[in-house]
Design a protein around this motif. Structure first.
Motif, PDB file in Angstrom:
ATOM      1  N   UNK A 188     -18.907 -37.746  10.948  1.00 42.58           N
ATOM      2  CA  UNK A 188     -19.389 -36.664  12.319  1.00 42.58           C
ATOM      3  C   UNK A 188     -20.782 -36.049  11.947  1.00 42.58           C
ATOM      4  N   UNK A 189     -21.966 -36.214  10.958  1.00 43.20           N
ATOM      5  CA  UNK A 189     -22.420 -35.804  11.320  1.00 43.20           C
ATOM      6  C   UNK A 189     -24.048 -36.699  10.213  1.00 43.20           C
TER       7      UNK A 189
ATOM      8  N   UNK B 227     -24.340 -34.951  17.941  1.00 45.41           N
ATOM      9  CA  UNK B 227     -22.769 -35.257  17.142  1.00 45.41           C
ATOM     10  C   UNK B 227     -23.661 -33.434  17.148  1.00 45.41           C
ATOM     11  N   UNK B 228     -24.556 -32.097  17.409  1.00 48.05           N
ATOM     12  CA  UNK B 228     -24.565 -31.004  17.321  1.00 48.05           C
ATOM     13  C   UNK B 228     -24.352 -30.623  18.101  1.00 48.05           C
ATOM     14  N   UNK B 229     -24.063 -31.001  19.517  1.00 51.68           N
ATOM     15  CA  UNK B 229     -23.174 -30.393  20.456  1.00 51.68           C
ATOM     16  C   UNK B 229     -21.390 -30.183  20.503  1.00 51.68           C
ATOM     17  N   UNK B 230     -20.997 -31.343  19.681  1.00 54.27           N
ATOM     18  CA  UNK B 230     -19.970 -30.962  19.267  1.00 54.27           C
ATOM     19  C   UNK B 230     -19.475 -30.510  18.534  1.00 54.27           C
TER      20      UNK B 230
ATOM     21  N   UNK C 252     -30.847 -39.190  20.184  1.00 54.12           N
ATOM     22  CA  UNK C 252     -29.117 -38.741  21.012  1.00 54.12           C
ATOM     23  C   UNK C 252     -28.881 -38.321  20.456  1.00 54.12           C
ATOM     24  N   UNK C 253     -28.330 -39.793  19.111  1.00 54.44           N
ATOM     25  CA  UNK C 253     -27.429 -39.068  18.647  1.00 54.44           C
ATOM     26  C   UNK C 253     -27.248 -37.782  17.445  1.00 54.44           C
TER      27      UNK C 253
ATOM     28  N   UNK D  58     -28.291 -25.782  26.481  1.00 58.96           N
ATOM     29  CA  UNK D  58     -29.437 -25.900  26.163  1.00 58.96           C
ATOM     30  C   UNK D  58     -30.014 -27.540  25.538  1.00 58.96           C
ATOM     31  N   UNK D  59     -29.078 -27.620  24.723  1.00 61.03           N
ATOM     32  CA  UNK D  59     -29.474 -29.221  23.652  1.00 61.03           C
ATOM     33  C   UNK D  59     -28.295 -30.710  25.001  1.00 61.03           C
TER      34      UNK D  59
END
Length: 696
Positions: free
Chosen positions: A321-322, A50-53, A45-46, A65-66
């Motif tokens: 952030x990643x 992070x990828x969505x942001x 979930x984390x 999709x994500x």
């Protein structure tokens, strides 16, 4: 007393068969399966959040999709929070796993693509992404539906394990999908300065830690990146990749195939879990046509993968952030793989599917797999022979002394771990037969010698079999121990000695060694790792860094020229009482600079080189005591039965068998006690050089 099956550092009992379902894959992993489900779901979930942001604004469809995957993972946390299982129940389930009726068969790790990677990176920036995304999405949707339709209070343990297996499998797939896509976006959006090829013309990587009788591979196993080729030295021999078929590019894929669960199910019992093995993935060396010429696991060539991944977070080197940046970007740079690609002159690509094997390697691999399955066919069980992994993964060496011959078959492995049998342990290929014949041979030979003055051929053969059965395990172990022993004379050796923070085993075995070009570290369990010293201009260790926080020293780090930590040692055990003079003397002798760094203390997850916890890491210890005492009791029993018989030949024979079987057990115990007694009184922080001088 703690339950070993609940210890996340100790491997579980070997499954009876190759794991083929999500439940079997989950049960093959160390630790509590329900804790796995909760933790894996949370980290996936984390990573997705992070990828969505992090996605560029124009990637709206992928963001949707994500987001859908993240929404499905949120349902898992609600149902999994109340799942529990006790140690005894978990041990029983692992010994007798539920049948795979009704469960779909899956493969651990990333899938193997049916088509080769495209020639041009722009055609598919993340290899296998589209197909893998559909598979993960469908799997999570089915799992979410199954959870929604089940009442938590009415759920049995086996059904909960089935759902937990699906949760872990789907969450891991979603996590690695997000991690590798994050790496691809990072490479495109924030490209760094391309590394220059090494001035030495090669990059040389060393193996992860090994214990007796495999420590020689920690010293001598190599992964060398040279111009136009890669050379590997492993326990299987010397292999060159790129000699006949040039290496066009490298592909980083996570998770590896086979994964930890499959390696733990190896009937020869060669491997142990490696920290961050799945997360760091593997690197394929690919031809211009997109086929894999061979692959290596990243974690196999790092002394402490957790330290390499943890340093960016501990020292604020990674983007906050990643959370996945350290394992998919930093680890390849710090581990030397990016520098190796620069020497090869080949770019590094990303993938969520493994490229198929090159036809020449696939044909060779199929022949070896067919031969192995044919040898194991009578005992392969109802699930059939083990499947082909589809990749050519080259590992440095086993972690344990492996079973050989018939003992390495799936049938014998299942018997070892599903029945209450006394096992001698790994030895020569003769051992399974000798174990079956030992007791009858002792009885026949003892009674035959007692009842007859002349020994016939049956009695003679029985005598030889009985003697061989009790000599062979000890002789085989002694041979392996002597073969593995390091007979070289060291330039400098530092032994931290005893301390309140360390066990007796640590005081007895732990030491730092310098052979003139490399630095070796040995832990409490006898595990060794070796690092290149200053002679290696690229990855060599040049500085011993004292890590402090609020005036307290909590660890020492071996760092290279770019201040990347290669290995971390806890200070309370390696500098007892705060006395660093002996450690500093060793560093000077090894040509290392001394430096200080301010870093908040961290908990080291790997106990290999810690003062406590190293005993939880499994290692080979020689023949098993109870199994070797069994022929001794048989010999003494026959001796008592025939004690009134005339003559002394049978008595000498039976006492010899008893002495050869049980004597080494007593000797091993006495020597171990004596060494532990010496370690209690050892002075802390002593450093020895070749001329015999010592320093505190």
């Amino acid at each position: 007393m703690p339950d070993s099956t609940m210890d996340p550092l100790r491997p579980p009992v070997l499954p009876a068969h190759y794991p083929r379902t999500t439940t079997q894959l989950l049960l093959a992993l160390p630790g509590d399966p329900f804790v796995h489900a909760r933790e894996r779901g949370a980290r996936a979930w984390q990573a997705l959040s992070e990828l969505i942001e992090f996605l560029p604004a124009e990637q709206g469809r992928l963001r949707e999709e994500f987001t859908n995957l993240r929404r499905q993972l949120e349902q898992f946390e609600i149902h999994a929070r109340n799942w529990r299982i006790d140690g005894d129940q978990l041990r029983t389930v692992r010994r007798h796993p539920p049948p795979p009726w009704g469960e779909e068969r899956v493969r651990g790790g990333a899938p193997v693509a049916s088509e080769p990677a495209p020639r041009h990176h722009q055609d598919e920036p993340v290899f296998g992404f589209a197909a893998t995304l559909v598979t993960v999405r469908d799997h999570l949707a089915v799992t979410a539906g199954a959870l929604t339709g089940t009442k938590a209070g009415a759920m049995g343990t086996l059904h909960a394990l089935y759902l937990a297996g699906r949760v872990v499998y789907g969450a891991d797939a979603a996590f690695h999908l997000a991690a590798m896509f994050t790496a691809a976006v990072w490479d495109f959006e924030r490209p760094g300065m391309p590394p220059l090829p090494s001035a030495a013309g090669r990059i040389e990587l060393r193996s992860s830690p090994r214990a007796i009788p495999q420590t020689r591979w920690a010293r001598y196993a190599r992964l060398m990146f040279l111009q136009n080729r890669v050379e590997l030295t492993t326990d299987a021999g010397h292999e060159v990749i790129g000699g006949s078929e040039p290496i066009a590019f490298l592909m980083h894929v996570a998770p590896p195939t086979p994964g930890t669960a499959e390696f733990l199910a190896d009937p020869a019992q060669r491997y142990l879990p490696v920290d961050r093995f799945e997360d760091l993935g593997m690197i394929h060396f690919c031809s211009a046509d997109g086929y894999s010429l061979g692959a290596v696991a990243v974690a196999d060539w790092l002394a402490q993968p957790g330290v390499v991944v943890g340093q960016p977070e501990w020292t604020s080197l990674a983007p906050v952030e990643l959370s996945v940046h350290a394992q998919v970007v930093w680890a390849l740079e710090a581990g030397g793989f990016v520098a190796g690609a620069a020497v090869l002159g080949a770019p590094m690509r990303r993938g969520v599917a493994h490229p198929p094997l090159h036809p020449s390697i696939a044909a060779r691999s199929r022949r070896s797999r067919a031969a192995a399955n044919a040898a194991d066919a009578p005992g392969s069980g109802p699930t059939g022979p083990d499947p082909h992994p589809g990749v050519h993964l080259l590992r440095p060496a086993p972690h344990l002394q492996p079973y050989l011959g018939q003992a390495a078959s799936r049938k014998q492995a299942a018997r070892r771990h599903t029945r209450n049998r006394l096992e001698v342990g790994p030895a020569s290929p003769l051992q399974p037969w000798l174990q079956y014949l030992a007791a009858p041979a002792i009885v026949i030979a003892g009674l035959g010698l007692a009842l007859s003055d002349s020994a016939g051929w049956v009695v003679t053969i029985s005598m030889l079999v009985a003697l061989l059965a009790v000599i062979e395990p000890w002789a085989w172990w002694a041979g392996q121990w002597l073969l593995d022993r390091d007979w070289r004379r060291m330039v400098a050796v530092y032994r931290p000695g005893g301390s309140p923070e360390a066990t007796r085993q640590f005081a007895q075995r732990a030491e730092l060694r310098f052979d003139g070009a490399n630095i070796g570290v040995r832990g409490a369990g006898g595990h060794e790792a070796w690092l290149a010293a200053g002679s290696d201009q690229d990855l060599g260790v040049v500085t011993l860094v004292r890590l402090t926080h609020e005036g307290h020293t909590w660890a020492f780090a071996f760092a290279d020229r770019l201040e990347r930590w290669r290995l971390l040692l806890p200070a309370p055990e390696w500098a007892p009482g705060g006395d660093v003079e002996g450690l500093a003397a060793f560093a000077r002798r090894a040509g290392l600079d001394l430096a200080d760094a301010y870093t908040p203390p961290r908990r080291l997850g790997e106990p290999t080189f810690s003062g406590r916890g190293a005993d939880s890491v499994r290692r080979s210890r020689g023949p098993y005591t109870r199994a070797m005492l069994w022929p001794m009791w048989w010999a003494l029993g026959v001796f008592l039965v025939t004690i009134a018989a005339s003559g002394s030949t049978h008595q000498v024979f039976l006492l010899t068998v008893a002495l050869l079987a049980g004597g080494p057990v007593v000797v091993r115990r006495v020597v171990r006690t004596w060494l532990q007694g010496r370690s209690r009184g050892s002075a802390p922080g002593r450093m020895k050089t070749t001329n015999g001088s010592r320093g505190r």
